[in-house]
Design a protein around this motif. Sequence first.
Motif, PDB file in Angstrom:
ATOM      1  N   GLY A   1     108.515   3.952  68.011  1.00 40.63           N
ATOM      2  CA  GLY A   1     109.788   4.662  68.036  1.00 40.63           C
ATOM      3  C   GLY A   1     110.981   3.725  68.167  1.00 40.63           C
ATOM      4  O   GLY A   1     110.910   2.536  67.815  1.00 40.63           O
TER       5      GLY A   1
ATOM      6  N   HIS B   1     120.206  11.745  69.225  1.00 41.76           N
ATOM      7  CA  HIS B   1     119.760  12.164  67.882  1.00 41.76           C
ATOM      8  C   HIS B   1     119.073  11.029  67.138  1.00 41.76           C
ATOM      9  O   HIS B   1     118.221  11.262  66.290  1.00 41.76           O
ATOM     10  N   LYS B   2     119.486   9.801  67.457  1.00 37.59           N
ATOM     11  CA  LYS B   2     118.938   8.665  66.716  1.00 37.59           C
ATOM     12  C   LYS B   2     117.800   7.972  67.466  1.00 37.59           C
ATOM     13  O   LYS B   2     117.289   6.948  67.028  1.00 37.59           O
ATOM     14  N   THR B   3     117.458   8.529  68.620  1.00 40.40           N
ATOM     15  CA  THR B   3     116.336   7.976  69.378  1.00 40.40           C
ATOM     16  C   THR B   3     115.025   8.542  68.826  1.00 40.40           C
ATOM     17  O   THR B   3     114.942   9.721  68.506  1.00 40.40           O
ATOM     18  N   PHE B   4     114.048   7.656  68.705  1.00 45.11           N
ATOM     19  CA  PHE B   4     112.704   8.084  68.268  1.00 45.11           C
ATOM     20  C   PHE B   4     111.770   7.897  69.454  1.00 45.11           C
ATOM     21  O   PHE B   4     111.571   6.768  69.897  1.00 45.11           O
TER      22      PHE B   4
ATOM     23  N   THR C   1     108.622  18.624  68.348  1.00 45.51           N
ATOM     24  CA  THR C   1     108.058  18.824  69.684  1.00 45.51           C
ATOM     25  C   THR C   1     106.533  18.892  69.679  1.00 45.51           C
ATOM     26  O   THR C   1     105.919  19.084  70.717  1.00 45.51           O
TER      27      THR C   1
ATOM     28  N   GLN D   1     109.984  14.168  59.410  1.00 42.91           N
ATOM     29  CA  GLN D   1     110.993  14.383  60.451  1.00 42.91           C
ATOM     30  C   GLN D   1     110.358  15.048  61.666  1.00 42.91           C
ATOM     31  O   GLN D   1     110.558  14.631  62.806  1.00 42.91           O
TER      32      GLN D   1
ATOM     33  N   HIS E   1     108.060  12.753  63.555  1.00 43.28           N
ATOM     34  CA  HIS E   1     108.788  11.725  64.319  1.00 43.28           C
ATOM     35  C   HIS E   1     109.551  12.301  65.510  1.00 43.28           C
ATOM     36  O   HIS E   1     109.547  11.733  66.589  1.00 43.28           O
ATOM     37  N   GLN E   2     110.264  13.405  65.279  1.00 46.53           N
ATOM     38  CA  GLN E   2     111.191  13.852  66.327  1.00 46.53           C
ATOM     39  C   GLN E   2     110.984  15.303  66.760  1.00 46.53           C
ATOM     40  O   GLN E   2     111.773  15.817  67.556  1.00 46.53           O
TER      41      GLN E   2
END
Length: 552
Positions: free
Chosen positions: A442, A460-463, A400, A394, A397-398
């Motif tokens: 992504g 929230h669902k953007t990668f 910082t 997680q 992927h998302q």
Amino acid sequence: MNAASRTKLNQTPEWAALAKHREELDGTHLRELFAQQPDRGAACTLRVGELTVDYSKNLVTDRTLRLLRELAAATGVAELRDAMFRGEKINTTEDRAVLHTALRAPRDAVIEVDGENVVPGVHAVLDKMTAFCEQVRAGEWTGHTGRPVKNIVNIGIGGSDLGPAMAYEVLRSCTDRSLTLRFVSNVDGADLHEAVRDLDPAETLFVIASKTFTTIETITNATSARDWLLTELKAGQEAVAKHFVALSTNAEKVEEFGIDTANMFEFWDWVGGRYSYDSAIGLSLMIAVGPDRFREMLDGFHLVDEHFRTAPAEENVPLLLGLLGVWYGNFFDAQSHAVLPYSHYLSKFPAYLQQLDMESNGKSVDRDGDPVEWQTGPVVWGTPGTNGQHAYYQLIHQGTKMIPADFIGFAAPVHDLLPGLIAQHDLLMANFFAQTQALAFGRTPDEVRAEGVPEELVPHKTFPGNHPTTTILADRLTPSVLGQLIALYEHKVFVQGAIWNIDSFDQWGVELGKVLAKRIEPLLTGDEGTEAERLDSSTAALVSAYRTLRGR
Ligand code: F6P
């Protein structure tokens, strides 16, 4: 290149060119790089031995790689490499040669240290290991009571544990399953307790692995193991010869411990601890997999050694991996590097690499002793990939942080218990390929919207994607492939240390803790209390609390 004559890394024109290039590249997405270069996948793939290395999902262009290679040239990587292979004393703070490559050199090679060819000695020890392993594997090495040895307990720590323990797991499918192998490293008595509690001492051989034979954890565990064995067997010191062998450079200390030096397998001060598992330190592993598989592994190492030594810079895979690490660590400020094997057998591989990389390149002064003004070795971490997917992916992927990662996978499984288990391999590898794809490309907000996701959930669902990965793929995890992989990382670490102008082969940073532990131990057990005046207030209070809890 003489370290003293070197321009500081961050003052070289090559460094400046990379910094400028980094700015130019800012905001460039891997999606664009792939769109601009339709054959990027194939174009950015190199091969070494049986390893296919796809670096296309890295934030690099041809120009980036050219600039990085120019940095390597300017910092004398090739010259230092050649000096290492020649046996020069490139470990300057310890005044030692760095010759793990000699451990896998063919019998007829000539590699000299102080005018002496070290290769015959390497093969003499390998031959002695072979003869011993054959005896054990044939049930001909008997213990004090005449029973054949069936259990092998390797006692060592750091480089005298992590390599053979890792490789034993990797090569499980090649091991003699009638033998039980255990590895004890921790000075926490629980480690030894759990390792021996269900073993029959009459059938147990302890392999004491320590380059120096002075490491307190190892000598303490070895002493406890000897006490356990002699107590359980109701035997005297004479039983030690049949149940203890030593792997060491220090014959004097081995003898002092009570091990017959005829049962000592030697290596040399030009083998660093974390570079030693293909030396005598691999004895337990050789017992488990047999001398032939062990030698196949050495051949795998040698193959990559030769590649590193001779391949042109554009095709040199360890050089490439080292340069990618420099690119991210020094120009993107990446603090860590993940190694994510998609093979359960490689579970201990990241832990092994931690010592290899972090003990080698965790340095903050250069070879002249001056503070470095650039980032050096990254935090290396990882676990088998699919488990990681349900734990920390997680964040990759998302989150910082930039976390460059190596994905290591295999076309064919080495297990064959059930057809169903073999079929599972495709699912494993589908995850392997899917993850690097997701990390690179992504999912854009528009793609998310197109799936009918409500607007408030779109962020929230953007990668974001654009997370760099390198994929290393091989057919099967054989002994040779393992050797190839390890040598690849050894030389990657070398390249980075050479560029950063640090001594990758010393480890002074582990000394202070050892010294302080020796001072603190009597304060925990002795009558003089905490001697608070000798301790800082935090440590004094903690020691005092410990003594109270222990009723002292
Ligand atoms: O952690 C420090 C270290 O010196 C490592 O480099 C080495 O692998 C380990 O301790 C064990 O040392 P030895 O093999 O001498 O017991």
